[in-house]
Scaffold this motif. Sequence first.
Motif, PDB file in Angstrom:
ATOM      1  N   TYR A  10      29.153 -19.992 -60.157  1.00  0.00           N
ATOM      2  CA  TYR A  10      29.321 -19.233 -58.912  1.00  0.00           C
ATOM      3  C   TYR A  10      28.914 -17.780 -59.106  1.00  0.00           C
ATOM      4  O   TYR A  10      28.277 -17.183 -58.220  1.00  0.00           O
ATOM      5  CB  TYR A  10      30.773 -19.312 -58.433  1.00  0.00           C
ATOM      6  N   LEU A  11      29.255 -17.200 -60.247  1.00  0.00           N
ATOM      7  CA  LEU A  11      28.866 -15.807 -60.513  1.00  0.00           C
ATOM      8  C   LEU A  11      27.347 -15.674 -60.583  1.00  0.00           C
ATOM      9  O   LEU A  11      26.764 -14.707 -60.084  1.00  0.00           O
ATOM     10  CB  LEU A  11      29.505 -15.331 -61.818  1.00  0.00           C
ATOM     11  N   GLU A  14      26.067 -16.021 -57.013  1.00  0.00           N
ATOM     12  CA  GLU A  14      26.378 -14.815 -56.247  1.00  0.00           C
ATOM     13  C   GLU A  14      25.394 -13.699 -56.562  1.00  0.00           C
ATOM     14  O   GLU A  14      24.924 -12.984 -55.663  1.00  0.00           O
ATOM     15  CB  GLU A  14      27.810 -14.375 -56.557  1.00  0.00           C
ATOM     16  N   SER A  17      21.948 -14.636 -55.117  1.00  0.00           N
ATOM     17  CA  SER A  17      21.901 -14.666 -53.656  1.00  0.00           C
ATOM     18  C   SER A  17      21.466 -13.322 -53.073  1.00  0.00           C
ATOM     19  O   SER A  17      20.896 -13.283 -51.975  1.00  0.00           O
ATOM     20  CB  SER A  17      23.273 -15.057 -53.095  1.00  0.00           C
ATOM     21  N   GLU A  18      21.705 -12.234 -53.790  1.00  0.00           N
ATOM     22  CA  GLU A  18      21.262 -10.930 -53.299  1.00  0.00           C
ATOM     23  C   GLU A  18      19.737 -10.868 -53.241  1.00  0.00           C
ATOM     24  O   GLU A  18      19.155 -10.383 -52.264  1.00  0.00           O
ATOM     25  CB  GLU A  18      21.815  -9.827 -54.205  1.00  0.00           C
ATOM     26  N   SER A  21      18.543 -13.189 -50.489  1.00  0.00           N
ATOM     27  CA  SER A  21      18.768 -12.588 -49.165  1.00  0.00           C
ATOM     28  C   SER A  21      17.615 -11.676 -48.782  1.00  0.00           C
ATOM     29  O   SER A  21      17.144 -11.691 -47.632  1.00  0.00           O
ATOM     30  CB  SER A  21      20.081 -11.801 -49.165  1.00  0.00           C
ATOM     31  N   TYR A  28      24.002 -14.482 -46.862  1.00  0.00           N
ATOM     32  CA  TYR A  28      24.712 -15.702 -47.267  1.00  0.00           C
ATOM     33  C   TYR A  28      26.214 -15.494 -47.141  1.00  0.00           C
ATOM     34  O   TYR A  28      26.766 -14.520 -47.674  1.00  0.00           O
ATOM     35  CB  TYR A  28      24.377 -16.057 -48.723  1.00  0.00           C
ATOM     36  N   ASP A  29      26.897 -16.420 -46.441  1.00  0.00           N
ATOM     37  CA  ASP A  29      28.353 -16.384 -46.383  1.00  0.00           C
ATOM     38  C   ASP A  29      28.925 -16.735 -47.754  1.00  0.00           C
ATOM     39  O   ASP A  29      28.392 -17.614 -48.444  1.00  0.00           O
ATOM     40  CB  ASP A  29      28.880 -17.389 -45.351  1.00  0.00           C
ATOM     41  N   ASP A  30      30.021 -16.079 -48.113  1.00  0.00           N
ATOM     42  CA  ASP A  30      30.673 -16.403 -49.381  1.00  0.00           C
ATOM     43  C   ASP A  30      31.146 -17.853 -49.403  1.00  0.00           C
ATOM     44  O   ASP A  30      31.072 -18.529 -50.433  1.00  0.00           O
ATOM     45  CB  ASP A  30      31.862 -15.459 -49.610  1.00  0.00           C
ATOM     46  N   LEU A  33      28.332 -20.169 -50.332  1.00  0.00           N
ATOM     47  CA  LEU A  33      28.021 -20.174 -51.764  1.00  0.00           C
ATOM     48  C   LEU A  33      29.043 -21.010 -52.535  1.00  0.00           C
ATOM     49  O   LEU A  33      28.679 -21.787 -53.430  1.00  0.00           O
ATOM     50  CB  LEU A  33      28.002 -18.741 -52.302  1.00  0.00           C
ATOM     51  N   ALA A  34      30.327 -20.856 -52.183  1.00  0.00           N
ATOM     52  CA  ALA A  34      31.365 -21.617 -52.879  1.00  0.00           C
ATOM     53  C   ALA A  34      31.211 -23.114 -52.637  1.00  0.00           C
ATOM     54  O   ALA A  34      31.334 -23.929 -53.560  1.00  0.00           O
ATOM     55  CB  ALA A  34      32.741 -21.137 -52.424  1.00  0.00           C
TER      56      ALA A  34
END
Length: 417
Positions: A10-11, A14, A17-18, A21, A28-30, A33-34
């Motif tokens: 996940y890290l 995350e 995802s930047e 984007s 991206y909604d958190d 991603l989860a």
Amino acid sequence: IEEPSREDAYLVLEALSEKLSVHHRVAYDDAALALTIGWSVRYLPGRALPDKAVSIVDLAGARARRRGLERVTPEAVAEIVAELADMPVERLLETDADRFLRMEEILAERVVGHGDVIRRIARILRRNAAGLGSKRPIGTFLLLGPTGVGKTETAKAVAEVLFHSDSAMTRLDLSEFSEPHSIARLIGAPPGYVGHDAGGYLTEAVRRRPYQVVLLDEIEKAHPEVLVSFLAVFDEGRLTDGRGRTVDFTNTVILMTSNLGAGEVGAAPKRRVGFGVEGGSDGGEVEKRVIAAARAALAPELYNRIDEVLVMSPLSRSDVREIARRLLEGVGRMLEAQRGVRLEVEDAAIDLLLDAGGFDPTLGARPMKRTIARLVEAPLAEQILKGKLSAGDVAMLTADDAQIGIDVVSRSVSAAE
């Protein structure tokens, strides 16, 4: 290089995802991603983290940009995962709680009769889903009963409910493991022996797809040493393969089937004498005898690790009638999809199929499948090959003079009327 944990993946996702984007010009909604991590682990076991999760959010971002959207939501991610896993997106978005609460209803869509068995299976699965189960498989069940009553169909139904596909199942016929050395086929041969690179049938299947049903058919025919190898699976949810690697079974459901005690079920009606109540006051006694036969045949340490021992009674005439209706609906769907022909069935035709060999209380549902193949599917195929049935026609399954008939209502006739 070991696959990262869910938290580490996940890290990574995350951080990436930047960049994604900026590339796709979406946010991206958190939650998306989860869920990407969880869904990718559960439904795409053939690929590794973080690669599969990154691929999903990348595809979701590209699709969102094409559609002019500004954010990637859980629904957008679910659409991608559903396509990759070949499953309905509605099932993916349905919460586990909703699905578990109506588990009996979903199981009954596939399994006819056996209401008590379905309820007991659902109770164990719900208990584990709520986090009350220990570090063991989701459920371990022994299904007893005569042939054709729905033991394998129950396993497929559980796979459909929990893992969204009846193919999420590994089926092993344990009659093929009647020799002590056959355990090497199950868990893989140790290094230095022929075939050690291939791995075991069971361990490799669960390693590739951790979320699935494991169906062990005819367990009484397996060698005792083979059955002993399952003790760690039932008790601790793990099994060490031939290479010394630990395979995790905590996300599987173990279903075993056996005909042990099936003779007791068949003998029960003959033993009823005197003023016994018609309709099954002996049912409890029959179930006890069947369970006793299974308990005597299995090692105590193995029997004691099973969550539920369930007896599936012979199917009644009304049960087989319902199965016939569902089978004919399946024939109708296939006929309409492949040939554009609609199938309509008279109630009297189903009764005639039951009388024509489709119902045998000792053989379950299989005689009905054979009867439909002989009296319905074969004549339909013959009429299609002769050109008597074409797209837009209606095939009427009728019962005329104690014979199954197929009347064709052609498109031209119906149009003229």
